[in-house]
Write an enzyme that holds these catalytic residues in place. Structure first.
Site, mmCIF file in Angstrom:
data_model
loop_
_atom_site.group_PDB
_atom_site.id
_atom_site.type_symbol
_atom_site.label_atom_id
_atom_site.label_comp_id
_atom_site.label_asym_id
_atom_site.label_seq_id
_atom_site.Cartn_x
_atom_site.Cartn_y
_atom_site.Cartn_z
ATOM 1 N N PHE A 59 5.004 17.462 33.498
ATOM 2 C CA PHE A 59 4.910 16.606 34.732
ATOM 3 C C PHE A 59 3.368 16.200 34.719
ATOM 4 C CE2 PHE A 59 5.418 16.449 39.396
ATOM 5 C CZ PHE A 59 5.936 15.277 39.332
ATOM 6 N N ARG B 284 -4.161 21.746 45.501
ATOM 7 C CA ARG B 284 -4.872 20.491 45.786
ATOM 8 C C ARG B 284 -4.681 19.630 44.777
ATOM 9 N NH1 ARG B 284 -10.809 23.120 45.273
ATOM 10 N NH2 ARG B 284 -9.327 24.666 44.061
ATOM 11 N N LYS C 24 -9.987 14.798 40.431
ATOM 12 C CA LYS C 24 -11.594 14.498 40.910
ATOM 13 C C LYS C 24 -12.344 13.964 39.921
ATOM 14 C CE LYS C 24 -14.047 18.001 41.562
ATOM 15 N NZ LYS C 24 -15.186 17.836 40.671
ATOM 16 N N ASN D 11 -15.398 6.121 22.274
ATOM 17 C CA ASN D 11 -15.788 4.720 22.448
ATOM 18 C C ASN D 11 -16.265 4.702 24.160
ATOM 19 O OD1 ASN D 11 -16.360 4.111 19.952
ATOM 20 N ND2 ASN D 11 -14.511 2.619 19.777
ATOM 21 N N ASN E 205 0.155 7.356 15.575
ATOM 22 C CA ASN E 205 -0.905 6.121 15.521
ATOM 23 C C ASN E 205 -1.248 5.799 16.780
ATOM 24 O OD1 ASN E 205 -0.572 6.037 12.861
ATOM 25 N ND2 ASN E 205 0.662 4.071 12.542
ATOM 26 N N TYR F 256 0.849 -1.242 -0.269
ATOM 27 C CA TYR F 256 0.144 0.076 -0.112
ATOM 28 C C TYR F 256 0.804 1.306 -0.020
ATOM 29 C CZ TYR F 256 -4.481 -2.434 0.587
ATOM 30 O OH TYR F 256 -5.467 -2.966 0.375
ATOM 31 N N CYS G 293 -9.605 19.752 39.637
ATOM 32 C CA CYS G 293 -10.694 19.319 38.644
ATOM 33 C C CYS G 293 -10.397 17.876 38.088
ATOM 34 C CB CYS G 293 -10.901 20.327 37.290
ATOM 35 S SG CYS G 293 -11.645 21.889 37.838
#
Length: 447
Positions: free
Chosen positions: A261, A330, A270, A224, A213, A10, A267
């Site tokens: 890092f 946090r 959690k 999905n 890829n 291909y 947010c």
């Protein structure tokens, strides 16, 4: 140019036909008689929209032919290797065809009067061109790459069913070379597509192909998994993702795709945990989402391992909040690193101009109290105080002034946790043992 394309699968067929269509004289080389006969009859040996017409037109124009004889490389300027690299039963990449072609090409080099430019286009893992392909050619020829012949790696980004358009309209053109001169002929050849050629090391070009890829696989899997979670509660996941991709600032963009890092803050940790718990409660399998926190914690552990490998007794940590310009600690990975180092018996001093322990409130204060209760004793008033006596520096900020002060310090190892050091600062790193947190697999290499 006169070009040989080795391997008429291909990628090889499309590459040969498209290069011929750009006006090059192209000969395909393949050991399978049926493939060669098809090209020489003006037909494509594979099914790909538009390829039959392209092969027929360029064969009729005398620009495209094929042979089973590797000797055909003797008369070309560039040889492009497009042989298969299938998976073994173990998942290991099978390089038998790449190795065989490397040896065959090496054996043909002695018959040439001009250096041959060899382009590896088969998908191979980072380091293969440099450590396998080039040495095999040199061994078979007794010649030196970059002097007697030239080798590059040029990744392809061709999708079946749209391969011709993908070839003719590449998003980027990247050529990997160990020697700058090696990129000259491939740059001229691929530059005809009108996209600026970017020359990098062969390993970077090889890594780019796999990164692309793997990311495509991640995107499909992520969509999905989100859809499965939505469907389990009667929500249309397709509608969710249709809105998701409209955000081109954060969701479909370059944001968050710069190695650095671990993630933290109020947010992401959690909400990922909430999705993971939600999936378990629904008895729904979402392995990708389930792996996110584990992978994130592993990145933190790698930093601790790296510090330990230096035999460090004292560490200077510059930056504590989970991102610059905030005092939000946090779930900060920087706080977690400091706590892990202390648990290893390593002394940690920290500097963060924004963080004031006495002003922390609510969940911010609770996290620090639970994770790093002696933070107030670790904090220093200045960068200089923090750096004094340090065996290793953890740099967790992209503040230009702070970075400059760190780099003026005595030459102790620096681990760049932010991954965002300005390019103008990087020149000052030469000769220093500085490691980017996003590339810890290269432990010990200067950056």
């Amino acid at each position: 140019m006169k070009v040989a394309v080795i391997g008429l699968g291909y990628v090889g067929c499309v590459t040969a036909a498209c290069l011929a269509d750009l006006g090059n004289q192209v000969i395909g080389i393949d050991p399978v008689d049926v493939k060669v006969a098809a090209v020489n009859a003006g037909r494509t040996p594979i099914v790909e929209p538009g390829l039959d017409e392209l092969v027929a037109a360029n064969h009729a124009a005398g620009r495209l032919s094929a042979t089973t004889a590797i000797e055909a490389v003797d008369g070309v300027d560039v040889a492009i290797v497009c042989v298969g690299t299938p998976s073994a039963e173990t998942g290991e990449l099978d390089l038998r065809f790449v190795r065989a072609v490397a040896t065959q090409l090496g054996e043909r080099l002695a018959a040439r009067t001009e250096p041959l430019s060899i382009v590896l286009r088969s998908t191979v893992l980072p380091g293969t061109t440099r450590d396998v392909f080039i040495p095999l050619i040199q061994e078979a020829s007794g010649l030196t790459e970059g002097q007697d012949f030239f080798v590059t790696f040029t990744p392809e980004f061709l999708r079946e069913s749209s391969a011709i358009s993908d070839f003719q309209n590449p998003p980027i053109t990247v050529i990997g070379a160990e020697n700058p001169r090696s990129a000259d002929a491939p740059s001229e050849l691929m530059g005809a597509l009108g996209v600026p050629v970017q020359v990098v090391k062969t390993g970077v070009a090889e890594g780019l192909k796999y990164a692309s890829n793997a990311f495509h696989a991640v995107k499909v899997t992520f969509a999905n998994e989100i859809a499965r979670l939505c469907q389990a509660t009667g929500v249309d996941g397709r509608e969710v993702m249709s809105l998701f991709v409209q955000d081109r600032d954060l969701n479909v963009s370059a944001k968050y795709l710069r190695p650095g890092f671990a993630f933290g803050g109020s947010c992401l940790p959690k909400d990922v945990k909430a999705l993971q718990h939600h999936a378990r409660s629904l008895d729904e399998s979402v392995p990708l989402i389930q792996s996110l926190n584990e992978s994130n914690e592993y990145h933190i552990a790698r930093i601790v391992d790296t510090v330990r490998s230096y035999g460090a007794k004292s560490v200077a940590q510059i930056g504590l909040s989970f991102k610059p310009s905030t005092d939000d600690l946090r779930e900060s990975p920087y706080v977690k690193v400091a706590a892990a180092l202390q648990a290893e018996g390593i002394s940690v001093k920290a500097y963060d101009p924004i963080v004031d322990v006495h002003r922390l409130v609510g969940a911010n204060a609770s996290f620090v109290q639970a994770t790093l209760p002696n933070l107030d004793q670790m904090l220093t008033e200045s960068v200089a105080d923090c750096l004094e006596g340090a065996d290793v520096i953890l740099l967790g900020t992209n503040n230009a002034d702070v970075c400059a002060e760190v780099l003026e310090h005595e030459a102790v190892p620096v681990i760049d946790l932010s991954g965002m050091l300005a390019l103008r600062v990087e020149t000052a790193l030469r000769g220093r043992d500085v490691q980017p947190a996003g590339a810890l697999a290269y432990t010990g290499a200067a950056w």
